[in-house]
Scaffold this motif. Structure first.
Motif, PDB file in Angstrom:
ATOM      1  N   UNK A  31       0.832  -1.200   0.000  1.00 10.50           N
ATOM      2  CA  UNK A  31       0.000   0.000   0.000  1.00 10.50           C
ATOM      3  C   UNK A  31       0.865   1.248   0.000  1.00 10.50           C
ATOM      4  N   UNK A  32       0.301   2.315  -0.550  1.00 14.60           N
ATOM      5  CA  UNK A  32       0.894   3.639  -0.445  1.00 14.60           C
ATOM      6  C   UNK A  32       0.244   4.352   0.728  1.00 14.60           C
ATOM      7  N   UNK A  33       1.065   4.897   1.622  1.00 11.92           N
ATOM      8  CA  UNK A  33       0.562   5.577   2.816  1.00 11.92           C
ATOM      9  C   UNK A  33       0.951   7.039   2.800  1.00 11.92           C
ATOM     10  N   UNK A  34       0.033   7.889   3.249  1.00  7.64           N
ATOM     11  CA  UNK A  34       0.386   9.252   3.645  1.00  7.64           C
ATOM     12  C   UNK A  34       0.395   9.246   5.163  1.00  7.64           C
ATOM     13  N   UNK A  35       1.596   9.304   5.759  1.00 10.71           N
ATOM     14  CA  UNK A  35       1.723   9.165   7.201  1.00 10.71           C
ATOM     15  C   UNK A  35       1.319  10.466   7.877  1.00 10.71           C
ATOM     16  N   UNK A  36       0.438  10.381   8.890  1.00 14.14           N
ATOM     17  CA  UNK A  36      -0.178  11.563   9.498  1.00 14.14           C
ATOM     18  C   UNK A  36       0.116  11.713  10.982  1.00 14.14           C
TER      19      UNK A  36
END
Length: 430
Positions: A315-320
């Motif tokens: 998966x591609x994640x945008x880490x928040x």
């Protein structure tokens, strides 16, 4: 009349809220009571109208002159209905931008003509691209502050065209405008005679409407099991949820995932009325012929459909989260109504915001965009995001606090498979 959902994004102070305010104001989409309030403020502000007040509803937003939360506005023209999402420009509110862009069909990327393309322009464009948005508008704002100079506009377009080429953005239109003065927003501007393309609203009215990305692969995830057990309905059992893609018909033979049990749709109910068929994105109740075991989070699909039922995925994640992500971290995957325990087994790569190139890394920091490998405790029924934006999206949640850690897009459901998806060549117009 069809519907277009679009988001305004870009850096702080590029004029996103003012642009939306101008769209609403000049298209006569502001209620009379709000107009009266604006006129009162105009009288005390030297004759100017603060159009950003039409979207910045939080007290902190009005005090600081910035957008913090995602705001949604609605308006209609004779040709189309619109839902506008005003996303914050600050880096620390990137998570809010991701939330707003997840349902958008088009992204308006604002650039301050005095500043040109900057890091946040690149970040928001990359995120919008990853989230599957197909149509982009490069809105070069505040042209009045640079003397309406064509060469400045052309230089910014050239810089953004390089971004569009790197990301292979499929459809990009560049428009010079002034949100404050209304130039090229709803009405054409006499101050930009060298620009012969469409105005912003004209373009928004002509963009093709979004269609179901995967009509031949129906998906329905159970959100709630209805079992009243009353005297009137002693044996009633229904499964409520929203059709995520495709069409369902009474009589369809279906399979329940992840259990694999088969049965037939006895009836479909919409607003407590039986219907012969229903399609995405309708909310429905399905009744099945047999009393098979179906729980919240299970997916019901026709037997001819082929979702991936996996315990490993990439998966591609945008880490928040402020706390960095490292391999081995345990968390929860929330895939709509389904929540399962999981662990990040590997961090494969990180995207460099400046070059969009992939680079090795052993951790993900706040706002990083990374590719990871996940392993779940129970099977998930998913699709790759480029095939289905709804069933290919999920979030990661902290087990202890319940805080959202990341937005995730399913990149590959075969753990042996790893490649970068290359979309069609970019199409850029001015």
């Amino acid at each position: 009349m069809d519907l277009l959902r679009f988001i305004t994004c870009g850096s702080v102070d590029d004029g996103k809220s003012t642009l939306i305010g101008r769209l609403l104001y000049d298209s006569d989409s502001v209620s009379l009571d709000v107009l009266a309030t604006l006129e009162k403020r105009r009288a005390t502000a030297g004759g100017t109208v603060d159009l950003a007040l039409l979207t910045d509803g939080l007290k902190a937003e009005r005090e600081q002159g910035i957008t913090i939360d995602v705001a949604h506005k609605y308006f209609t023209t004779p040709r189309r209905k619109f839902i506008i999402t005003d996303a914050p420009g600050h880096v620390q509110y990137t998570r809010n931008m991701v939330t707003g862009a997840s349902n958008a069909d088009l992204a308006i990327v604002l650039v301050d003509a005095r500043q040109g393309v900057i890091e946040q322009t690149r970040r928001h464009t990359l995120l919008a691209s990853l989230l599957g948005i197909q149509h982009f508008v490069l809105a070069v704002n505040k042209m009045d502050l640079v003397g309406h100079e064509e060469v400045i506009f052309r230089n910014i377009v050239a810089d953004y065209q390089a971004i569009a080429g790197q990301l292979r953005l499929p459809n990009v239109v560049a428009i010079p405008l002034s949100a404050l003065n209304g130039d090229n927003v709803v009405r054409r501007s006499d101050f930009l005679p060298w620009y012969q393309g469409p105005g912003l609203l004209e373009h928004l009215e002509s963009v093709p409407a979004a269609t179901d990305a995967n009509p031949n692969e129906p998906r329905f995830q159970v959100q709630y099991v209805i079992r009243p057990q009353t005297e009137e309905l002693p044996d009633y059992r229904g499964y409520a949820g929203r059709i995520q893609s495709g069409t369902y018909q009474a009589g369809d033979r279906v399979r329940i995932w992840p259990s694999g049990l088969e049965t037939v749709i006895e009836a479909i109910e919409v607003n407590q009325q039986e219907v012969a068929a229903a399609s995405a994105p309708q909310g429905v109740v399905l009744r099945l012929r047999e009393d098979v075991d179906v729980s919240r989070g299970d997916t019901i699909v026709p037997t001819a459909a082929h979702p991936a039922v996996v315990r490993e995925l990439e998966a591609t994640l945008c880490w928040m989260d402020e706390r960095p992500l490292r391999a081995g971290r345990k968390l929860l995957v929330q895939h709509h109504a389904a929540t399962v325990k999981a662990a990040v087994t590997t961090i494969l790569q990180k995207t460099n915001i400046e070059t969009f190139e992939s680079q090795g890394t052993d951790e993900a920091k706040l706002n990083d965009i990374v590719r990871v490998r996940l392993k779940t405790a129970l099977p998930l029924v998913v699709d790759e995001y480029h095939q289905n934006r709804v069933t290919g999206a999920f979030i990661l949640v902290d087990e202890q606090t319940g805080a959202t850690l990341a937005a995730g897009l399913v990149a590959a459901t075969d753990p042996e498979y790893f490649t970068d998806e290359v979309p069609a060549e970019a199409a850029f117009s001015i």
